[in-house]
Scaffold this active site. Structure first.
Site, PDB file in Angstrom:
ATOM      1  N   ALA A  63      37.300  83.769  44.338  1.00 24.19           N
ATOM      2  CA  ALA A  63      35.710  84.033  44.177  1.00 24.19           C
ATOM      3  C   ALA A  63      35.999  85.625  44.051  1.00 24.19           C
ATOM      4  O   ALA A  63      37.007  86.181  44.254  1.00 24.19           O
ATOM      5  CB  ALA A  63      35.210  83.650  45.631  1.00 24.19           C
ATOM      6  N   GLY A 102      39.219  80.274  45.932  1.00 24.99           N
ATOM      7  CA  GLY A 102      38.474  79.496  45.111  1.00 24.99           C
ATOM      8  C   GLY A 102      38.776  79.029  43.733  1.00 24.99           C
ATOM      9  O   GLY A 102      38.255  77.781  43.319  1.00 24.99           O
ATOM     10  N   GLU A 105      40.832  75.941  44.840  1.00 29.55           N
ATOM     11  CA  GLU A 105      39.571  75.053  45.291  1.00 29.55           C
ATOM     12  C   GLU A 105      38.757  74.204  44.073  1.00 29.55           C
ATOM     13  O   GLU A 105      38.852  73.170  44.099  1.00 29.55           O
ATOM     14  CB  GLU A 105      38.742  75.958  46.038  1.00 29.55           C
ATOM     15  CG  GLU A 105      39.101  76.143  47.418  1.00 29.55           C
ATOM     16  CD  GLU A 105      38.113  76.742  48.372  1.00 29.55           C
ATOM     17  OE1 GLU A 105      37.523  77.869  47.805  1.00 29.55           O
ATOM     18  OE2 GLU A 105      37.569  76.400  49.322  1.00 29.55           O
ATOM     19  N   GLU A 125      42.414  83.128  51.983  1.00 29.22           N
ATOM     20  CA  GLU A 125      41.145  83.706  52.317  1.00 29.22           C
ATOM     21  C   GLU A 125      41.434  84.492  53.635  1.00 29.22           C
ATOM     22  O   GLU A 125      40.453  85.362  54.071  1.00 29.22           O
ATOM     23  CB  GLU A 125      40.218  82.711  52.503  1.00 29.22           C
ATOM     24  CG  GLU A 125      39.362  82.152  51.101  1.00 29.22           C
ATOM     25  CD  GLU A 125      40.318  80.920  50.326  1.00 29.22           C
ATOM     26  OE1 GLU A 125      41.423  80.889  50.666  1.00 29.22           O
ATOM     27  OE2 GLU A 125      39.601  80.408  49.406  1.00 29.22           O
TER      28      GLU A 125
HETATM   29  C1  3H9 Z   1      37.659  83.179  47.935  1.00 27.60           C
HETATM   30  O1  3H9 Z   1      37.782  82.734  47.034  1.00 27.60           O
HETATM   31  C2  3H9 Z   1      36.452  82.469  48.839  1.00 27.60           C
HETATM   32  C3  3H9 Z   1      36.275  81.000  48.480  1.00 27.60           C
HETATM   33  O2  3H9 Z   1      37.188  80.257  49.591  1.00 27.60           O
HETATM   34  C4  3H9 Z   1      34.939  80.465  48.899  1.00 27.60           C
HETATM   35  C5  3H9 Z   1      33.881  81.056  47.973  1.00 27.60           C
HETATM   36  C6  3H9 Z   1      32.554  80.371  47.965  1.00 27.60           C
HETATM   37  N1  3H9 Z   1      37.717  89.340  43.309  1.00 27.60           N
HETATM   38  O3  3H9 Z   1      45.842  92.899  42.961  1.00 27.60           O
HETATM   39  P1  3H9 Z   1      45.909  93.549  41.789  1.00 27.60           P
HETATM   40  C7  3H9 Z   1      40.903  92.942  41.378  1.00 27.60           C
HETATM   41  S1  3H9 Z   1      38.100  84.763  48.519  1.00 27.60           S
HETATM   42  C8  3H9 Z   1      37.541  90.546  42.913  1.00 27.60           C
HETATM   43  O4  3H9 Z   1      46.068  95.017  41.589  1.00 27.60           O
HETATM   44  P2  3H9 Z   1      48.194  91.965  41.093  1.00 27.60           P
HETATM   45  C9  3H9 Z   1      41.573  93.952  42.041  1.00 27.60           C
HETATM   46  O5  3H9 Z   1      40.674  94.652  42.886  1.00 27.60           O
HETATM   47  C10 3H9 Z   1      39.268  85.332  47.342  1.00 27.60           C
HETATM   48  N2  3H9 Z   1      38.425  91.273  42.328  1.00 27.60           N
HETATM   49  O6  3H9 Z   1      46.606  92.803  40.572  1.00 27.60           O
HETATM   50  C11 3H9 Z   1      42.159  95.018  40.922  1.00 27.60           C
HETATM   51  O7  3H9 Z   1      41.045  95.532  40.626  1.00 27.60           O
HETATM   52  P3  3H9 Z   1      41.213  97.157  39.975  1.00 27.60           P
HETATM   53  C12 3H9 Z   1      40.642  84.576  47.489  1.00 27.60           C
HETATM   54  C13 3H9 Z   1      39.710  91.272  42.537  1.00 27.60           C
HETATM   55  O8  3H9 Z   1      48.610  91.579  39.627  1.00 27.60           O
HETATM   56  C14 3H9 Z   1      42.379  94.039  39.990  1.00 27.60           C
HETATM   57  O9  3H9 Z   1      41.864  92.700  39.981  1.00 27.60           O
HETATM   58  N3  3H9 Z   1      41.579  85.302  46.706  1.00 27.60           N
HETATM   59  C15 3H9 Z   1      40.089  89.775  42.820  1.00 27.60           C
HETATM   60  O10 3H9 Z   1      48.816  93.060  41.711  1.00 27.60           O
HETATM   61  C16 3H9 Z   1      43.936  93.642  39.619  1.00 27.60           C
HETATM   62  O11 3H9 Z   1      44.283  93.141  41.086  1.00 27.60           O
HETATM   63  C17 3H9 Z   1      42.118  86.192  47.042  1.00 27.60           C
HETATM   64  O12 3H9 Z   1      42.319  86.799  48.065  1.00 27.60           O
HETATM   65  C18 3H9 Z   1      38.864  88.763  43.612  1.00 27.60           C
HETATM   66  N4  3H9 Z   1      39.157  87.646  43.954  1.00 27.60           N
HETATM   67  O13 3H9 Z   1      47.833  90.770  41.815  1.00 27.60           O
HETATM   68  C19 3H9 Z   1      43.240  86.645  46.001  1.00 27.60           C
HETATM   69  N5  3H9 Z   1      41.429  89.610  42.932  1.00 27.60           N
HETATM   70  O14 3H9 Z   1      42.350  97.005  38.864  1.00 27.60           O
HETATM   71  C20 3H9 Z   1      43.140  88.056  45.718  1.00 27.60           C
HETATM   72  C21 3H9 Z   1      41.800  90.700  42.374  1.00 27.60           C
HETATM   73  O15 3H9 Z   1      40.034  97.544  39.680  1.00 27.60           O
HETATM   74  N6  3H9 Z   1      43.819  88.645  44.701  1.00 27.60           N
HETATM   75  N7  3H9 Z   1      40.786  91.635  42.102  1.00 27.60           N
HETATM   76  O16 3H9 Z   1      41.918  97.780  41.226  1.00 27.60           O
HETATM   77  C22 3H9 Z   1      45.121  88.889  44.509  1.00 27.60           C
HETATM   78  O17 3H9 Z   1      45.871  88.592  45.777  1.00 27.60           O
HETATM   79  C23 3H9 Z   1      45.700  89.632  43.573  1.00 27.60           C
HETATM   80  O18 3H9 Z   1      44.978  90.449  43.016  1.00 27.60           O
HETATM   81  C24 3H9 Z   1      46.800  88.928  42.663  1.00 27.60           C
HETATM   82  C25 3H9 Z   1      46.853  89.643  41.276  1.00 27.60           C
HETATM   83  C26 3H9 Z   1      47.761  88.190  43.278  1.00 27.60           C
HETATM   84  C27 3H9 Z   1      45.697  87.902  41.901  1.00 27.60           C
END
Ligand code: 3H9
Length: 690
Positions: A63, A102, A105, A125
């Site tokens: 999400a 998400g 999911e 999450e």
């Molecule tokens: C969820 O899904 C809830 C659901 O169960 C239910 C919903 C109803 N959202 O980390 P990076 C941005 S909760 C918004 O440097 P990498 C990040 O801030 C979510 N922004 O890259 C950054 O922005 P900026 C569960 C996001 O290659 C840019 O993307 N998911 C999100 O080192 C690049 O990110 C997670 O917790 C997001 N979800 O790593 C996954 N994700 O460039 C969270 C990233 O402006 N994300 N951004 O600074 C990660 O773990 C890593 O970003 C990922 C890539 C491994 C994907």
């Protein structure tokens, strides 16, 4: 179909491609057109099967975290998945990169999952103080079994495809072109004919022994460290076993919303973005190329040097460690070997991995052997004279363009740099002990440090899995400078009337892993004693304890007593008597000291110092300070760091009490920083400064 979602139909297979850089987060801009695309796929009779794939570097990473805390916009992710499950034609998720939260999911809402071999799937999450909120806790147990699902969701750790395939989390790994193979897979399913059961209809894996499951919960949540989300995850997965599908789903949603609106999750989301913000450094744009780092040198094979060498080797970098003589070198490298062996015994690495890491570490007693290193990190005794000698020697031997780094924890980096002919190549890399474990890396920017040297330090941090924060030069940089602001208060609280256990309890109740007296007993009172002596400072109680040989846990006694090698601190009448005597000598009348006073006199001066650090530009932003404290000093994650906490707690309230204590004690640490006063007056938060 829209900028973010495309829909193409070929030979009966609808290919829906999502394109929302950088990580295809499922914000409203994606959800709305995806909903329309899925409706079309469901209703169009020409569509026999559906494949959902993503453009860019990854499948959906979850999400959109930045949407939490704002008014929700329809359609929600659960709406999307419900729609997906209403489709009775085969639906296939084509996964590359990371399908997280998400995103995974949504893939669980499909009938099938086809993935690239390098992909990862997970429900992280919990790291944001949440539980999965779109069916993850209910569908994943049905797909891979409750225990395996529990392990994945409580840890938040994504799994690779070998494991995912073995567990049944994915159905097929693509050998070549993912999309083409996912389409071919969908066709196979069409050819086989329906019905196509959704995960919600598969209950066979739920037939587990509840007692065994509860035992697994106890094990998995052992390290929850005061966080609520891991326990709530366990509750939700248990519901998946004991409740009908729709009831468990509804309950998951309730828990998700309750978590989403909690301070704990707000704090963890703040830290998620803060950690990423911290890597954005003024003057170091994306166009600044880091220098390549293949080989590193470390000077000093003591606890710090050895730890740094391991941190580098663990990240795949070859390291050569320099010591003064063969004996010290052998001792240091022997210690490294011992630590790796311990990791093998505990099962955290394999014997082969230990050998691979050790093979990257070599030793020398000759500076000339460092000449071809791309970076050298000095971890010698914390004394300016010694540092100057080391940097002069490095200046003579290191190849042009090598980065010269100091691990100093408080000395003036500019003075160190000035001993060389290349101050632009000098940077501070302040690791935290034990350096192979602690995640924080304070990168100290000297007044002459080149932009590409900072870019190199940031890239190195990423390569070895550290959390970097760039800080300016001052005594103690961000972390130790703020720590110093509360240093005297610990003893003064004892003299005022508190006991060590009372002070420590206020800290552990707040969420710290331990209090300051437990901490100093663990680290060794002799260390801080030496440090005080080098600064010409004294601490009446701690100094006397040191003079009595009470160096803490290692001596069996310090501020507490540790009987028969136990690590459990026991109050010691000797210490009580000592405190009373010192107070009497100093003419202090001891009185009752409450928990609130302890918080005000320890935490508030730190926040005050943090504000000064921002005023002086030593930290670029308040959130950098939070990243430092959470990753380097054990500040409770659930509270988001000292500056985040301060803002929630009320800056005006803090200023008010600082003024009070400044009036009572006259101490500079309590005098409210102008920035704090200004924020208290305007009602703005630290974020308003940006
Ligand atoms: C969820 O899904 C809830 C659901 O169960 C239910 C919903 C109803 N959202 O980390 P990076 C941005 S909760 C918004 O440097 P990498 C990040 O801030 C979510 N922004 O890259 C950054 O922005 P900026 C569960 C996001 O290659 C840019 O993307 N998911 C999100 O080192 C690049 O990110 C997670 O917790 C997001 N979800 O790593 C996954 N994700 O460039 C969270 C990233 O402006 N994300 N951004 O600074 C990660 O773990 C890593 O970003 C990922 C890539 C491994 C994907």
């Amino acid at each position: 179909m829209s900028d973010t979602v495309s829909f193409t139909l070929e030979n009966g297979v609808a290919l829906i491609v999502l394109d929302n850089p950088p990580v295809n987060a499922l914000g409203h801009a994606l959800r709305a057109p995806l909903f329309a695309a899925l409706e079309k796929a469901r209703d169009d009779e020409a569509v026999e099967a559906v494949v959902i794939a993503c453009a860019g570097r990854t499948f959906i990473a979850g999400a959109d975290i930045s949407e939490f805390g704002k008014p929700p916009l329809e359609p929600s992710l659960p709406d999307l998945i419900a729609l997906l499950e209403s489709i009775d034609k085969p639906t296939v998720a084509a996964i590359h990169g990371t399908a997280l939260g998400g995103g995974f999911e949504l893939a669980l809402g499909c009938h099938y999952r086809v993935a690239e071999k390098s992909a990862k799937v997970g429900l992280p999450e919990v790291n944001l103080g949440l539980i999965p909120g779109a069916g993850g806790t209910v569908r994943l147990p049905r797909l891979i079994g409750p225990e395996a699902a529990l392990g994945m969701i409580v840890s938040g750790k994504p799994i690779g495809m070998e494991k995912a395939l073995a567990l049944g989390a994915v159905d097929r790994l693509a050998e070549g072109d993912l999309r083409a193979e996912a389409i071919a897979f969908a066709r196979e399913k069409v050819a086989q004919g329906g019905p196509y059961p959704h995960i919600r209809e598969r209950a066979e894996k739920l037939a587990v022994d509840l007692d065994a499951f509860d035992a697994a919960v106890a094990e998995a949540t052992k390290k929850a460290r005061g966080l609520t989300a891991p326990l709530k995850v366990a509750e939700a997965v248990r519901n998946a076993i004991t409740m009908p599908f729709d009831d468990a789903l509804a309950r998951e949603r309730d828990i998700f919303i309750e978590r989403r609106d909690s301070t704990e999750s707000a704090a963890q989301r703040h830290l998620f973005f803060a950690t990423r913000e911290a890597t954005k450094v003024a003057g170091v744009g994306r166009d600044v190329e880091p220098r390549p780092i293949r080989k590193a040198g470390v000077i000093g094979a003591g606890t710090m040097g050895g730890g740094i060498a391991m941190a580098l080797a663990n990240g795949g970098i070859s390291v050569i460690v320099l010591e003064m003589n063969e004996e010290a070198l052998a001792r240091g490298l022997g210690q490294v070997e011992k630590i790796y062996s311990g990791s093998v015994t505990r099962g955290s690495i394999s014997a082969a991995e230990k050998e691979a890491r050790l093979s990257r570490i070599s030793g020398t007693t000759d500076y000339a052997a460092l000449a071809d290193c791309d970076i050298v990190i000095e971890a010698v005794f914390e004394e300016m004279g010694v540092k100057r000698q080391v940097f002069s020697a490095l200046d003579r031997v290191m190849k042009p363009g090598a980065v010269l780094a100091s691990n100093t924890s408080y000395l003036d980096l500019n003075e160190i740099a000035a001993t060389t002919e290349r101050p632009q190549d000098v940077v501070g890399l302040h690791f935290f002990s034990p350096a192979h474990v602690m995640r924080l890396l304070e990168i100290v920017r000297g007044e002459r440090t080149a932009a590409d040297v900072l870019a190199t330090a940031l890239a190195l941090a990423r390569a070895i899995g550290k959390v970097p924060v760039v800080v300016g030069v001052c005594n103690g940089f961000v972390g130790n400078r703020m720590l110093a602001a509360r240093r005297d208060e610990n003893e003064d609280l004892l003299l005022s009337g508190a006991t060590p256990e009372q002070v420590d309890k206020v800290f552990t109740d707040f969420g710290w892993p331990m209090g300051p007296f437990q901490m100093v007993d663990l680290a060794g009172l002799d260390i801080s004693w030496k440090h005080r002596q080098s600064l010409g400072l004294s601490a009446p109680i701690a100094d006397t304890l040191c003079e009595a040989g009470r160096f803490g846990q290692k001596a069996g006694r310090g501020f507490y007593l540790y009987e028969d090698g136990s690590r459990a601190p026991k109050p010691d009448p000797f210490v009580t008597e000592l405190i009373e005597r010192k107070a009497a000598e100093l003419g202090i009348e001891r009185r009752a000291v409450g928990a609130e006073e302890i918080t005000e006199r320890t935490l508030y001066p730190m926040i005050n110092e943090g504000a000064r650090i921002i005023e002086e530009g030593i930290a670029a932003r308040a959130s950098d300070i939070d990243v430092v404290w959470v990753n380097g000093y054990g500040f409770p994650v659930a509270k988001g760091g000292p500056m985040f906490w301060a803002e929630r707690h009320g800056i005006d309230r803090i200023v008010d009490r600082l003024e009070h204590w400044h009036g009572v004690t006259g101490k500079e640490v309590f005098k409210p920083a102008p920035l704090l006063r200004q924020l208290a007056l305007t009602g703005g938060g630290f974020s308003s400064l940006a």
